[in-house]
Design a protein around this motif. Structure first.
Motif, mmCIF file in Angstrom:
data_model
loop_
_atom_site.group_PDB
_atom_site.id
_atom_site.type_symbol
_atom_site.label_atom_id
_atom_site.label_comp_id
_atom_site.label_asym_id
_atom_site.label_seq_id
_atom_site.Cartn_x
_atom_site.Cartn_y
_atom_site.Cartn_z
ATOM 1 N N ASP A 180 17.685 43.800 -27.973
ATOM 2 C CA ASP A 180 18.239 43.723 -26.634
ATOM 3 C C ASP A 180 19.440 44.668 -26.506
ATOM 4 O O ASP A 180 19.891 45.285 -27.481
ATOM 5 C CB ASP A 180 18.595 42.288 -26.255
ATOM 6 N N ASN A 181 19.981 44.778 -25.288
ATOM 7 C CA ASN A 181 21.040 45.748 -25.038
ATOM 8 C C ASN A 181 22.322 45.426 -25.785
ATOM 9 O O ASN A 181 23.078 46.330 -26.146
ATOM 10 C CB ASN A 181 21.316 45.842 -23.538
ATOM 11 N N ALA B 40 14.435 35.090 -26.562
ATOM 12 C CA ALA B 40 14.011 36.491 -26.487
ATOM 13 C C ALA B 40 12.617 36.602 -25.899
ATOM 14 O O ALA B 40 11.749 35.764 -26.134
ATOM 15 C CB ALA B 40 14.032 37.121 -27.880
ATOM 16 N N THR B 41 12.402 37.668 -25.156
ATOM 17 C CA THR B 41 11.109 37.890 -24.517
ATOM 18 C C THR B 41 10.043 38.143 -25.573
ATOM 19 O O THR B 41 10.230 38.934 -26.495
ATOM 20 C CB THR B 41 11.183 39.090 -23.585
ATOM 21 N N ASP C 225 20.459 49.327 -17.000
ATOM 22 C CA ASP C 225 20.009 48.578 -18.174
ATOM 23 C C ASP C 225 19.179 49.467 -19.095
ATOM 24 O O ASP C 225 19.259 49.351 -20.331
ATOM 25 C CB ASP C 225 19.175 47.374 -17.741
ATOM 26 N N SER D 147 19.749 50.525 -23.336
ATOM 27 C CA SER D 147 18.729 49.937 -24.204
ATOM 28 C C SER D 147 18.229 50.965 -25.214
ATOM 29 O O SER D 147 18.649 52.119 -25.221
ATOM 30 C CB SER D 147 17.553 49.442 -23.354
ATOM 31 N N LYS E 103 11.327 45.113 -26.935
ATOM 32 C CA LYS E 103 11.540 43.700 -26.674
ATOM 33 C C LYS E 103 12.415 43.077 -27.764
ATOM 34 O O LYS E 103 13.160 42.146 -27.512
ATOM 35 C CB LYS E 103 10.196 42.954 -26.633
#
Length: 919
Positions: A766-767, A741-742, A491, A495, A763
């Protein structure tokens, strides 16, 4: 006795100066995948899938003036055979461990359940692997990370019985206590035969190699010594290069492996050559337990059991897979023929045994063999035993014959040439193909495209400098490549963190580099492959790797490095590491690395830019810095590879692309605000894509982003009152941040000049957004690469990876390896003042560029991709970096200057307590 008068290693290395050396890094993902694809329908793969185990050996040459017993016996018993290193230069005992690990990589990818390693010249296949064998079944059918090693009665090069006896609970003591007059006294591990699942050996072999290299006195570079050291740790966890624990067992009942070494008497250890020490537990002659059955053998754990007690002997019988003479080559002949033959008799005897008829010889010649790392055929190739013998037979001239007889007891006559070798076609210039070899060839030394060198062609002289040799530390504490196996790493690679992972890319290109040496004494430089940012980011994102922490990993690296003689000698002046991650006073490189930073401060660092000699080491990390490329987007790289030939404008529907932050500090502050202006004035142009990064909290929105979004809202009613752009807005499609979303980490708001290092950016993107950006860059003719916190960013290299011509807006930008990459021929460099005054002027210039000029720029950029990208075939980054280090950092010093500076560096490292490591 003859071996004492002449070095066998020197003999087999004679005339090999021009041969390529054994690659010492891992097989690449591309190499493995190509091998898997091309071997999928071959005879070797079919045989391997039908067998319980395959047999791997390392042999730069086989058929050394006589029939190759291991190969012939493998063919007779229909055992899949893998030969590593064919035709390469004999280097050291370490080569076979390195080559075996590369073979294990490929066999793991091919789905091989179990692999066994055997020495090449003094071993034979005694029986085909049997499904009823409990040990073999245990290895094949369980997930246990266990390696099984052959046992013998003798301990060498030291009497390890002392160390084993000091550990009462050690399995060795249980074996020794069962030794009686009627039971074999074979309790010591032997490195010539071992077996495990391929994925287990990927853990074990690096540890084995490190123990061998780090041995002292008679144990240095001796794999037999390392085998004992590993076994001494049996019952505890072995730190297997980050892949978890493994255990080691010794086949002391000869169920799979049989040692033919005989111990003549019990008693005291004996010393020979004033340094080696041998000992054993008691008299042992394996022939008293062995019965030949045609071309196979049975073995009883009861001495002379078939004569004294047949019933008991039958109950204790095994059918060993491989027999090993442990350097006593004549013992192999005695096992088969019952007596020691004259040298001139062996060729006929072996051929009569294994190939008694023309039909048998033909079958043996067609036995499939998998070559791994062969000089002629590259990373992998399928061939036959007959062809291998024909090409590998040792070239004995009349002058060499006497030396060969002295060393290995061969006749100087020609009668010992193998029947198989004589029957197979020779390797002449007109006969270059091998059986099934042409369609599976992968050249691991292949040159780069368009006639340029690659790292694997390793030019010694490059431009105006001689590329320096280097030694790479490969113990787990200093080689952090094992972090790639941790949860979360894949991951991380997908990213926005990926830009900071040049440390991973550089390891990839240097581990197989031709200037890497295996002995520290041969090195001009020392590579410390610590992954400081990978370690830091994995922990920051919540990943625990094998129970270790970032601080613990950095501390372990520091303690290991300062104990290295090569570091102590110079205080680290000739050591280098690589990191493309950011560094500020509030979150510095020095703080992330802790005490390790102090140990490297006198050395060399590959960084995202060149720091001046007067720069604080909290950011530079070393006394001398060399600019290295950021890690380019894997999404962009893969997208380009999928459509590599499509580089004309017809396949690229986007004129200009940008995705990134509008608020930065330092160099590019005004330039990024002008990018926001471009987004506003070009918002109605479907072929101009500008995607600002939107933090998940408006508290993190900077002044340029706020201004841009306000102007867009005025021009585009589709933008909501909540500042989120409409998905119908052509310039902002897919930018909307999901509701799930975080949220940014507390206390990390964009309210200071240090905000650029905060994690809100990671944050916010995202990927999937990173992936989409790479795909869009692949569809773009030009990619905007404006200055950010520095002149250059990862976006510049990602554009190159996507085949998108970078448009640079930073007047002082040079880029990594500018001499080699020749950027001025193919990038577009637009004056920053003109862009700030009128961003649309850039669009006008790009639209007016003739298609012929665009194609020329694309072609020049394609030629230089390998100069600045880590993840492309034949990357030249390693050579470019080493040449730059030589040119810019390796200043000549006399011995006195070097000693004085080394002393100061050691004192600094010793007295430095560093900042607390960032958690």
């Amino acid at each position: 006795a003859p071996l004492r008068r002449m070095s066998f290693n020197a003999l087999i290395a004679e005339g090999q100066e021009a041969r390529p050396r054994q690659p010492i890094g891992e097989l690449t993902v591309v190499e493995i995948q190509r091998c898997v694809d091309r071997l999928a329908t071959g005879r070797w793969r079919a045989g391997a899938m039908a067998s319980l185990a395959v047999l791997v050996t390392y042999a730069t040459d086989v058929a050394v003036g006589q029939p190759w017993v291991l190969g012939l016996s493998a063919a007779v018993h229909d055992v899949p055979l893998v030969v590593a290193g064919s035709g390469l230069k004999w280097d050291s005992m370490a080569s076979k461990v390195i080559a075996t690990r590369r073979a294990a990589q490929l066999l793991h990818a091919l789905g091989t359940p179990v692999m066994a390693f055997s020495d090449a010249s003094d071993a034979a296949v005694f029986n085909r692997p049997n499904a009823s064998n409990a040990l073999l079944k245990r290895l094949a059918e369980t997930e246990e990370a266990r390696v099984l090693v052959s046992a013998e009665c003798n301990s060498w090069p030291l009497c390890y019985a002392k160390q084993y006896s000091a550990l009462p609970e050690h399995p060795w003591n249980a074996c020794a206590s069962q030794t009686t007059a009627s039971r074999a006294a074979i309790c010591f591990p032997n490195s010539g035969l071992y077996m495990a699942r391929p994925q287990t050996l990927l853990r074990v072999l690096p540890e084995w190699l490190a123990l061998s290299r780090n041995g002292s006195h008679v144990e240095r570079n001796v794999d037999q010594a390392a085998a004992n050291r590993l076994y001494l740790m049996a019952g505890s966890s072995h730190s297997g290069r980050g892949s978890g624990a493994f255990t080691m067992g010794v086949d002391d009942r000869s169920e799979i492996f049989l040692s033919l070494y005989n111990c003549k008497a019990s008693g005291r250890p004996r010393t020979f050559h004033s340094k080696f020490e041998m000992c054993h537990l008691g008299k042992h002659n394996p022939f008293e337990y062995l019965v030949r059955d045609g071309v196979g053998f049975t073995y009883s754990n009861i001495k002379n059991g078939y004569k004294s007690n047949p019933a008991a002997a039958e109950a204790a019988v095994t059918r060993p897979f491989v027999g090993h003479a442990s350097g006593r080559h004549e013992r192999l002949g005695q096992a088969y023929f019952g007596a020691t033959l004259r040298p001139s008799q062996y060729a006929a005897a072996w051929n009569q045994l294994f190939t008694p008829s023309g039909a048998a010889a033909a079958r043996a010649r067609q036995h499939p063999v998998l070559l791994v790392d062969s000089a002629e055929h590259g990373a992998c190739a399928e061939t036959t035993l007959g062809d291998l013998l024909a090409r590998s037979a040792f070239p004995i001239t009349s002058g060499d014959a006497w030396k060969m007889r002295k060393v290995v007891g061969l006749s100087p006559g020609g009668e010992s040439i193998s029947l198989l070798a004589a029957s197979a076609p020779r390797n002449t210039p007109g006969n270059r193909s091998i059986s099934r070899g042409a369609d599976v060839n992968l050249d691991h030394r292949g040159g780069a495209r368009m006639g340029r060198h690659s790292d694997r062609s390793h030019p010694v002289v490059f431009g105006d400098v001689t590329v320096p040799s280097f030694f790479m530390y490969d113990i787990p504490a200093l080689d952090h490549s094992w972090l790639r196996q941790c949860d979360g790493f894949s991951d991380l690679r997908g990213s926005v963190h990926d830009a900071n992972l040049a440390e991973v890319g550089m390891h990839k290109v240097l581990r197989n580099h031709g200037r890497r040496v295996t002995e520290p004494s041969q090195a001009e430089l020392f590579y410390v492959p610590v992954f400081e940012y990978t370690s830091f980011a994995l922990e920051r994102l919540g990943s625990r790797c094998n129970g270790t922490t970032h601080a613990g990993r950095m501390d372990a690296a520091h303690r290991a490095l300062v104990q290295m003689p090569s570091w102590t000698r110079t205080g680290g002046q000739d050591h280098f590491f690589v990191s493309s991650s950011w560094s500020t006073r509030s979150s510095s490189l020095q703080a992330r690395m802790g005490l390790l930073s102090a140990a490297l401060q006198c050395g060399i660092a590959g960084r995202y830019k060149v720091f001046s000699a007067n720069s604080a080491t909290f950011s530079s990390g070393a006394a001398c810095t060399v600019e290295v490329p950021y890690q380019a987007s894997l999404s962009a790289t893969r997208a380009y590879a999928q459509q590599e030939e499509s580089t004309n404008s017809a396949t690229r529907s986007i004129l200009l692309h940008f995705a990134g932050a509008l608020d930065v500090v330092n160099t590019g502050r005004k330039i990024r605000c002008a990018v926001g202006d471009l987004a506003v004035v070009a918002h109605a142009m479907p072929d101009v894509v500008v995607r600002p990064t939107l933090p998940t909290s408006k508290l993190d929105w900077g002044p340029c982003l706020k201004r841009t979004m306000a102007l867009l809202a005025q021009r585009n009613p589709g933008l909501s009152a909540g500042w989120q752009p409409s998905r119908s807005a052509a310039s902002f499609e897919d930018v909307v941040i999901p509701a799930t979303a975080t949220q940014p980490t507390a206390g990390m708001r964009n309210s200071s000049s240090e905000a650029v290092v905060d994690f809100w950016r990671y944050k916010a993107v995202d990927n999937s957004a990173v992936y989409n950006a790479g795909q869009e860059m692949r569809r773009s003719l030009f990619c905007l690469a404006p200055a950010g916190d520095n002149c250059v960013s990862a976006r510049f290299y990602s554009a190159i990876a996507a085949g998108c011509i970078p448009v640079v807006i930073c007047d002082t930008m040079q880029g990594a390896f500018a001499r080699e990459a020749n950027y001025s021929k193919w990038w577009v460099k637009y004056p920053s003042s003109a862009f700030q005054q009128n961003p649309m002027g850039l669009i006008t210039q790009l639209r007016s560029m003739p298609s012929s000029e665009i194609r020329l720029r694309q072609a020049d950029m394609a030629e230089h991709r390998a100069d600045v990208l880590y993840d492309v075939p034949d990357s030249r980054i390693g050579t470019n970096f080493l040449a730059a280090v030589k040119r810019d950092c390796m200043v000549a010093k006399n011995a006195n200057q070097m000693a004085q500076l080394a002393d100061r560096c050691r004192q600094k490292a010793k007295g430095h307590r560093g900042n607390r490591i960032s958690k």
